[in-house]
Design a protein around this motif. Structure first.
Motif, PDB file in Angstrom:
ATOM      1  N   ALA A 213       0.840  -1.204   0.000  1.00 36.56           N
ATOM      2  CA  ALA A 213       0.000   0.000   0.000  1.00 36.56           C
ATOM      3  C   ALA A 213       0.869   1.246   0.000  1.00 36.56           C
TER       4      ALA A 213
ATOM      5  N   LEU B 249       2.110   1.735  -3.507  1.00 34.87           N
ATOM      6  CA  LEU B 249       1.058   2.239  -4.396  1.00 34.87           C
ATOM      7  C   LEU B 249       0.759   3.714  -4.124  1.00 34.87           C
ATOM      8  N   LEU B 250       0.705   4.049  -2.838  1.00 35.37           N
ATOM      9  CA  LEU B 250       0.374   5.425  -2.466  1.00 35.37           C
ATOM     10  C   LEU B 250       1.462   6.381  -2.939  1.00 35.37           C
TER      11      LEU B 250
ATOM     12  N   THR C  38       1.476   6.746  -6.697  1.00 37.18           N
ATOM     13  CA  THR C  38       0.410   7.637  -7.146  1.00 37.18           C
ATOM     14  C   THR C  38       0.759   9.094  -6.885  1.00 37.18           C
TER      15      THR C  38
ATOM     16  N   ASP D 121       1.467  11.970  -9.783  1.00 36.63           N
ATOM     17  CA  ASP D 121       0.485  13.041  -9.814  1.00 36.63           C
ATOM     18  C   ASP D 121       1.088  14.402  -9.509  1.00 36.63           C
TER      19      ASP D 121
ATOM     20  N   LEU E 131      -5.893   6.688 -17.721  1.00 36.59           N
ATOM     21  CA  LEU E 131      -5.434   6.658 -16.335  1.00 36.59           C
ATOM     22  C   LEU E 131      -6.529   6.135 -15.410  1.00 36.59           C
TER      23      LEU E 131
ATOM     24  N   VAL F  34      -6.162   2.941 -12.967  1.00 32.26           N
ATOM     25  CA  VAL F  34      -6.312   3.040 -11.515  1.00 32.26           C
ATOM     26  C   VAL F  34      -7.409   2.114 -11.035  1.00 32.26           C
TER      27      VAL F  34
ATOM     28  N   ILE G 239      -6.755  -0.772  -8.308  1.00 39.32           N
ATOM     29  CA  ILE G 239      -7.425  -0.726  -7.002  1.00 39.32           C
ATOM     30  C   ILE G 239      -8.255  -1.978  -6.791  1.00 39.32           C
TER      31      ILE G 239
END
Lengths: 286, 305
Positions: free
Chosen positions: A196, A199-200, A203, A207, A246, A250, A254
């Motif tokens: 996690a 992934l966080l 991202t 971004d 995108l 995502v 998820i």
């Protein structure tokens, strides 16, 4: 009255808020297939913006740069975040613990402009003294990792706090060495949190505009920087096409992650149940 | 006991790696920022002058960068500069964003918390999903939605609400819509986490005793969820103050926020010392509410014991 309020008002409110949350996504998906540049009227279905997307070298180059930056940032943040979480949860006492905890958490509340500016000043200083590093991919990764590490730490920390310490103690009592305990017991237990964290921070990095804008060099532009540049100029449906791809990615990631987590949890529960059964039958004959 | 499960060198390594990283990439940059905020602006080659006066060898701190934030000229009126205006504007819009998020997010979090336990994870995931897709792209989409020829204006004209397009883009409205949109999940999640733990039998008891739903809500639910409200408020307010992207894309030209001012000082005016001083003051703006927050939560934790 009470029943009506709870039943209907609640549903309406939730529907409106979900509509608010999803409207921009839906808007971009729909208009990415529009046949003209228009934003309010759907004039016909076409893939032309997707074609334009693949031909836009700035976007394509920015995309690959962003993927590389985000991958390295994700790995570095997950590793450093795990270290930091481990230190905070397991080492209650060491010199400068308060300072450490403050420094790990600070990037969470610091404005990105301030993080970007101060890191830029560091990089410029380092370049004056050592002639290194050139501003570009490397410096962007450093900036993103500072932020990603903080978020990664929070995620891994909550896993570590939830974890049942008695398994580790049992392994130690059975003669496992500290590093064996870590790799055989602790790591599999917090693996979900580490993933996690990856992934966080991936991202966040994928971004980020502000830190990249401060730390990137000439000609080095991440995807968000390219999009930010376009966005300031006006409407460009090519970006909607990029957004649609995108959103699709995502959603897939998820959903797969949630399925994986659910499966892991079930597997673990089964194993614990089996072990408990085995344990009870082993004890009972005596 | 528990912390002794690693040998000393191992322990040093585990602490040393993240500690060293933070010293180099967090503390050192901050000290450089602080240093540059206290020196004079340089020339084209050197953006700032050294703090040591080379002729006398003395240390000389320059406070001009800070003074110039608070007054335009020596002896001029205090607090009447563009910088102060930008700070106040940023705080004001951050407050508005937090209040809007609270008004929209509180009932929403409440209804999720009161829905069936089996659907709650799905409902929460639906809140998180947009959050995981690009923040920049979602803000960008609002540009198309709010534009003069955009979806909302077209819709309003079609329905007959207005005959001419209403300007929404590049105003306070579009900026607040964007900020509220982006930060809403940060309000919903802590509120939900708090509300879901609430004992709703207290409400039943109040109803049984003849309290109206609204009064019961106001007297029971709201006070019990105070911690969640404060946490959500901080999570929205703090990043909003320094927000850079949303005002640049959706805000009007007259609404320059402090993040943008720092950027302009650095890259347009090339005034590194003043940009640094502005950033240091900005940190101060964030630290004060945070310190109050920690005091408040600390007191609350103490009161419980």
């Amino acid at each position: 009255m009470k029943a009506w309020f709870e039943k209907h008002f609640g549903k309406v409110w939730m529907a409106v808020v979900y509509a608010f949350l999803y409207m921009p996504l839906l808007f971009m998906v729909v208009f990415s297939f529009n046949s003209t540049r228009q934003d309010a009227n759907f004039t016909g279905f076409s893939f032309r913006w997707y074609e334009a997307l693949t031909k836009d070298t700035k976007i394509v180059e920015g995309f690959w740069l962003s993927v590389q930056v985000a991958l390295v940032t994700g790995v570095l943040s997950a590793v450093l975040g795990t270290f930091a979480a481990f230190v905070l949860v397991r080492y209650r006492r060491f010199l400068g613990r308060t300072a450490f905890s403050g420094m790990v958490n600070a990037p969470l509340v610091m404005p990105e402009v301030v993080i970007g500016l101060s890191l830029l000043l560091l990089m410029v200083g380092a370049q004056n003294v050592f002639g290194w590093p050139e501003r570009g991919m490397f410096t962007i990764i450093l900036g993103h990792t500072l932020l990603g590490m903080a978020y990664g730490m929070v995620v891994v920390q909550s896993r570590l706090l939830e974890m049942n310490r008695s398994i580790e103690e049992a392994a130690m009592d059975l003669g496992a060495r500290p590093h064996e305990v870590f790799f055989l017991i602790t790591l599999p237990n917090i693996a979900q949190g580490i993933l996690a964290a990856f992934l966080l921070s991936f991202t966040l990095s994928f971004d980020d505009v502000v830190i990249s804008e401060f730390l990137s060099g000439p000609g080095v532009n991440t995807l968000p920087q390219v999009i930010f540049g376009y966005a300031r100029r006006g409407i460009n449906p090519t970006i909607y096409a990029a957004a649609t791809l995108l959103i699709l990615t995502v959603t897939i990631v998820i959903i797969s992650y949630s399925v994986w987590v659910a499966r892991q949890t079930r597997k673990r529960e089964r194993e614990i149940a089996a072990a408990t059964r085995a344990g009870t039958t082993a004890i009972q004959p005596a | 006991m528990a912390s002794s499960n690693l040998s000393m060198p191992g322990r040093r390594f585990v602490i040393g790696v993240p500690y060293g990283w933070l010293l180099i990439f967090f503390l050192l940059p901050f000290l450089i920022l602080l240093y540059i905020s206290f020196v004079d602006m340089g020339n084209d080659i050197n953006p700032f002058k050294p703090i040591w006066d080379t002729s006398t060898g003395l240390l000389q701190l320059k406070y001009e960068n800070y003074w110039s934030i608070f007054r335009t000229s020596e002896g001029g009126p205090l607090f009447q500069t563009l910088y102060i205006e930008a700070y106040l504007r940023s705080i004001w819009y951050a407050l508005c964003t937090a209040v809007l998020c609270l008004l929209i997010g509180y009932p929403f979090a409440y209804f999720i918390a009161r829905s069936k336990p089996s659907v709650r994870p799905a409902l929460l995931m639906m809140v998180m999903l947009p959050f995981w897709t690009s923040f920049l792209l979602r803000v960008y989409a609002w540009k198309g939605i709010l534009a003069d020829q955009g979806v909302i204006n077209q819709f309003m004209m079609a329905v007959g609400l207005t005959s001419e397009p209403v300007q929404m883009l590049y105003t306070n409205v579009s900026m607040l819509v964007g900020m509220t949109y982006v930060y809403l999940p940060f309000m919903i999640l802590p509120l939900y986490a708090n509300l879901v733990k609430m004992d709703f039998r207290l409400l039943e008891a109040a109803y049984d005793l003849g309290t109206s739903p609204f009064k019961a809500f106001w007297l029971i639910t709201v006070p019990l969820s105070k911690a969640g409200i404060v946490a959500g408020f901080m999570l929205v307010f703090i990043p909003s103050v320094g927000e850079f992207v949303i005002p640049s894309l959706l805000g009007g030209p007259e609404n320059i926020m402090i993040g943008r001012v720092v950027w302009d000082e650095m890259f347009t005016s090339n005034n590194w010392p003043r940009a640094s001083a502005l950033a240091v003051v900005m940190i101060g703006l964030i630290v004060v509410p945070l310190a109050l927050y920690y005091r408040y939560t600390g007191d609350a934790a103490e009161a419980k014991h």
